[in-house]
Enzyme design. Sequence first.
Site, PDB file in Angstrom:
ATOM      1  N   MET A 564     -41.505 -19.853 -34.955  1.00 17.31           N
ATOM      2  CA  MET A 564     -42.477 -18.872 -35.426  1.00 17.31           C
ATOM      3  C   MET A 564     -41.934 -17.456 -35.346  1.00 17.31           C
ATOM      4  O   MET A 564     -42.324 -16.588 -36.119  1.00 17.31           O
ATOM      5  CB  MET A 564     -43.769 -18.978 -34.598  1.00 17.31           C
ATOM      6  CG  MET A 564     -44.589 -20.217 -34.922  1.00 17.31           C
ATOM      7  SD  MET A 564     -46.203 -20.190 -34.116  1.00 17.31           S
ATOM      8  CE  MET A 564     -45.732 -20.435 -32.405  1.00 17.31           C
ATOM      9  N   CYS A 565     -41.043 -17.198 -34.394  1.00 13.94           N
ATOM     10  CA  CYS A 565     -40.451 -15.874 -34.252  1.00 13.94           C
ATOM     11  C   CYS A 565     -39.125 -15.813 -35.014  1.00 13.94           C
ATOM     12  O   CYS A 565     -38.434 -16.828 -35.164  1.00 13.94           O
ATOM     13  CB  CYS A 565     -40.204 -15.541 -32.775  1.00 13.94           C
ATOM     14  SG  CYS A 565     -41.705 -15.531 -31.777  1.00 13.94           S
ATOM     15  N   THR A 566     -38.788 -14.622 -35.497  1.00 17.00           N
ATOM     16  CA  THR A 566     -37.506 -14.428 -36.179  1.00 17.00           C
ATOM     17  C   THR A 566     -36.438 -14.245 -35.108  1.00 17.00           C
ATOM     18  O   THR A 566     -36.259 -13.155 -34.569  1.00 17.00           O
ATOM     19  CB  THR A 566     -37.555 -13.206 -37.095  1.00 17.00           C
ATOM     20  OG1 THR A 566     -38.651 -13.354 -37.998  1.00 17.00           O
ATOM     21  CG2 THR A 566     -36.274 -13.071 -37.897  1.00 17.00           C
ATOM     22  N   VAL A 567     -35.754 -15.336 -34.788  1.00 20.62           N
ATOM     23  CA  VAL A 567     -34.742 -15.306 -33.728  1.00 20.62           C
ATOM     24  C   VAL A 567     -33.393 -14.993 -34.363  1.00 20.62           C
ATOM     25  O   VAL A 567     -32.787 -15.845 -35.029  1.00 20.62           O
ATOM     26  CB  VAL A 567     -34.689 -16.650 -32.968  1.00 20.62           C
ATOM     27  CG1 VAL A 567     -33.634 -16.583 -31.865  1.00 20.62           C
ATOM     28  CG2 VAL A 567     -36.054 -16.974 -32.386  1.00 20.62           C
TER      29      VAL A 567
END
Length: 708
Positions: A564-567
């Site tokens: 879900m997070c832009t890693v």
Amino acid sequence: MTPTIVQFTPLPSLTHPSFWHKLTEHKLDVLKLSDAGVDITATYRVGRLIEDREGGPGAFVGVGGSLGVEEESFGQGHSSPAIGSAVAKGVVKNYNTIEDFKAADKSKLFNEAADKIWTSIQTARSTTLLNSFLLITYADLKKYRYYYWFAFPAFTSTPAWHIDANPGWISAGTAESTYSKEQMKVIYDQLHSLEQQPAYFLIRSSGSNEINVVAIEDYSPDTDTIETTTIGFIDPSAQPQNPGWPLRNLLAYFRALYPQSTSKLRILSWRDAEFPRGEEGWKSRVGVIFIGPDGVSTEESDTKTRPNAVGWEKNVQGKLGPRMADLAPMMDPVRLANQAVDLNLKLMRWRILPELNLEKISETKCLLLGAGTLGCYVARCLMGWGVRTITFVDSSKVSFSNPVRQPLFKFEDCLNGGKPKAECAAERLKEVWPGISATGYTLSIPMPGHPIPASPPSVLEQTKKDVAQLEELIESHDAVYLLMDSRESRWLPTVIARAKDKLVMNAALGFDTFLVMRHGARPDSGSVDQRDEMGGSKKHLGCYYCNDIVAPADSLTDRTLDQMCTVTRPGLASMAASTAVELMMSVLQHPQGIRAPAPHPSSANATDNRFDEHREGTSVLGLVPHQLRGYLAQFRNLHIVGAAYDRCTGCSETVLKAYESQGFDMMLNAFNDPKYLERLTGLDKLYEDGEKALEDVEWVEGDDEDDF
């Protein structure tokens, strides 16, 4: 009567701040590194006497006229000055460094200016340059300090001009003067009727009120005697017994051309800008001056050799030296910031990129879809290029994880649930640069694979409004940046922007890789693609979805936290963002703009840093690639050219024509039906043909032994 030497009042200068603004603009855009002289004009007015209320009855204070330069001094300004004003032609010479300004050969410059005046007298017999001037400057454009020195070359007279101490210079229009009030009115009316106010003129008298104002060049030594003719000039002096500086060269003019008939002259120092009111008298002065103490020159006059000249202006300390105008404290901070933003860009055109079109860049309106990490960095880079209009679109709010990665946000923006990202980012841009037009819109972009429920009806209505607002925003901008987190969120703006023929810049991040690309423009009707020697497209370039054989679908549901997070590696976003902006600048500088062909990947990936801006796929800024894939782990970029796909779900003519004919209904089908775009473009048929081909393959089972 005891004669006294005529003393001339020096002509002071006055520089309006607008002159320095115009000089700055001229330096950056035209002169650049040249220190060539530039022709300018100036005006000066008649001197004035102002009543001194503290000095008692009959007390006046003299206010001399100044030679003023302003913004209109450049070009064709000051063509028709008002009565009581005169135009002076001059040259401004701006130096590149303060050292050059200090080391300039002032004597040589002054003598060249004086020689120019003398030549105009001897050859053209003209008064046009008699009041001309020289201005040398140095503009410190970082601190907005301007060093300058005026010179008003004036010829000296040997022997000197004299005037009888009694009566000396007397007021015109009185019983003691040559001209009555009625005659002064005639002179005033004739001067007022002229299309251009002359700096110098003749007044011919015949009879009591028969007066004619004519040009100095009409002077005839046979008919223009001291009894019939008066020499007039616009006098900037306010001193009762001291005429102004412009008279010096007028006297030199007459002595050079008519030495036998001009040893004694009547002078009218014109000082009336307005017609006298009530009991107010005329301010002009009349005097009879002559060469030598007795009006007879005993020396043989050399009319060909240029006399000595004086005229460098003194500074505020009363010494011969330059002055300095510090505009920084008085400048509008916003205007100061605007000029500072443009300074570095305009310096590029001095040596490195003379053909760089900065106006096209500054006028490009950019729409940033996404105000996250990419959006913040893209906006900052666009500001560095002088882009004046930036609009953000985002649906989220600032969270505590954002400020360290997204440079337009601060900790306080996260409090109380967080500020809307788009509006907050726009406000931050204005804090950085008040002159920018930055706007933010909180807007959710509908996506394929994310159905719009029919109930409640308000959801569908809001979706219609969101789509309509997105269409309006894309229509009103020139470039659209796709900077969102998900793949499917880029579909709708891709279709709309392609249909409206907008430049689309796309940037997407992986963990240590990025993609930056420009979407190909919609082909003109009847346009034929060009192919390179490898069969790749050079003209009809693809979009973000052209390599897909499936329609964009829901990629957000059922994801873990790391999904879900832009890693990404922290430095990757700024690299991708700056690459996207620099690619847009190359596109804007290409003659074909958004239809610029892409360079062949083999040449684009070559290690030779040299490029030919006239080759296909290049602009003055370098290559204009289609796609750039960055690999941070290898510190390497790869150029890729992707042809437009006729079954693309984002840019194919099938999709565009369906959007143009059906509008929101077509979009709603794409949002609600995961297979709609595949059926529309024929990807489903392609998939079926592929499956059928696999079924028709006859697989041959090999034996257990290796067959060599």
